[in-house]
Design a protein around this motif. Structure first.
Motif, short mmCIF file in Angstrom:
data_model
loop_
_atom_site.label_atom_id
_atom_site.label_comp_id
_atom_site.label_asym_id
_atom_site.label_seq_id
_atom_site.Cartn_x
_atom_site.Cartn_y
_atom_site.Cartn_z
N TYR A 57 -0.19 0.52 -1.71
CA TYR A 57 -0.56 0.62 -3.12
C TYR A 57 0.45 -0.15 -3.97
O TYR A 57 1.58 -0.42 -3.54
CB TYR A 57 -0.57 2.09 -3.57
N THR A 69 1.00 3.54 -12.91
CA THR A 69 -0.30 3.36 -12.27
C THR A 69 -0.93 4.73 -12.04
O THR A 69 -0.28 5.76 -12.15
CB THR A 69 -0.15 2.58 -10.95
N ARG A 71 -4.48 6.91 -9.86
CA ARG A 71 -5.31 6.85 -8.65
C ARG A 71 -6.42 5.80 -8.82
O ARG A 71 -6.76 5.11 -7.87
CB ARG A 71 -5.87 8.23 -8.30
N TYR A 74 -4.91 2.42 -8.25
CA TYR A 74 -4.78 2.18 -6.82
C TYR A 74 -6.12 1.73 -6.24
O TYR A 74 -6.20 0.79 -5.45
CB TYR A 74 -4.34 3.45 -6.09
N VAL A 101 -7.77 8.23 -3.05
CA VAL A 101 -8.08 6.86 -3.47
C VAL A 101 -9.44 6.42 -2.93
O VAL A 101 -10.20 5.73 -3.61
CB VAL A 101 -6.96 5.90 -3.03
N GLY A 183 2.74 8.17 -7.29
CA GLY A 183 1.84 8.56 -6.21
C GLY A 183 1.59 10.05 -6.18
O GLY A 183 0.47 10.51 -5.93
#
Length: 261
Positions: A57, A69, A71, A74, A101, A183
């Motif tokens: 990612y 960023t 999901r 990604y 994702v 993340g």
């Protein structure tokens, strides 16, 4: 460096493919504390018959750093990766965050997804906020290596393959704290129940029977949302079913994608 330039920036990529593929490509998506390298057993296996790819990612591994960023970001980056390697449709196999994702990809670009394999994951986690708070706080306070050493035995089942424990620690320790926090938000704060209920492509939901992080009950709950999906229990595996029991995992996925091609 194993990476490719895409419309979403530089994306870390490992690939394997035969000269004459006999099936659709398959894209592998890693978890929050991992990177593309966790999928080497799958690249070795699936790369014998089809184009197999494992990606980082944005911010992870060999991908370009990013300020922030989500999901969906990604997912868009993985769609941009498919564009960059000229793949119209692929099977999408994600583990944990990768499963989150994969659901986002199926929502944003369903025509690009031939099927989904959502491993050791969920639509919504009942303790998601708590896991997010604890993990991100620990990462900031003690650093990624110490967090990895504290988490590794929760991630793995009782009898992981030789060397896997050290590999998990080293991979997680290399993730920047800011990337890990992004993340962690993408996975643990996800609520994709409506998206899961709208999935209309073949879906396999594997889960390790010793998974303490996303136990089989969450896979079964996800399966109830995704029409026609199938839960597959990987015996003797914890949260990293693909790396702990690669032969069993590969066999389940091989049977599924061969039927879905």
């Amino acid at each position: 460096m194993n990476a490719i330039d895409t419309a979403a920036g530089r994306i870390g990529l490992l690939q394997a493919r035969p000269q004459d593929p006999t099936g659709l490509p398959i894209l592998f998506l890693h978890g929050v504390g991992s990177d593309k390298s966790v999928w080497r057993p799958q690249l070795d296996h699936f790369g014998q018959t089809r184009h197999a790819l494992a990606a980082d990612y944005p911010g992870y591994g060999d991908s370009a750093p990013v300020e922030a960023t989500s999901r969906d970001d990604y997912a868009r980056a993985m769609i941009a990766l498919l564009d960059a390697v000229a793949i119209d449709r692929a099977h999408i196999c994600g583990l944990s965050l990768g499963g989150v994702v994969a659901i986002a990809m199926a929502t944003l670009a369903p025509q690009r997804c031939a099927s989904l394999i959502i491993a050791d994951s969920f639509a919504v986690h009942p303790d998601g906020q708590g896991i997010y708070d604890r993990s991100t706080s620990a990462a900031q306070q003690i650093g990624m290596r110490a967090l990895a050493e504290a988490r590794v035995d929760v991630l793995l089942g009782d009898k992981p393959p030789a060397g896997l424990r050290d590999e998990v620690i080293e991979t997680m320790a290399a993730i920047p704290v800011s990337t890990y926090a992004q993340g962690a938000e993408a996975v643990w704060l996800a609520d994709q129940r409506e998206r899961a209920a709208a999935i209309a492509i073949p879906t396999l939901i594997p889960c390790g029977d010793e998974d303490q992080v996303t136990p089989p009950a969450l896979s079964r709950a996800l399966s109830q949302l995704v029409k026609g999906s199938e839960v597959a229990i990987v015996k003797g595996a914890g949260h990293l079913a693909n790396a702990e029991r690669p032969d069993a995992f590969n066999s389940l996925v091989e049977r599924f994608v061969s039927a879905a091609d």
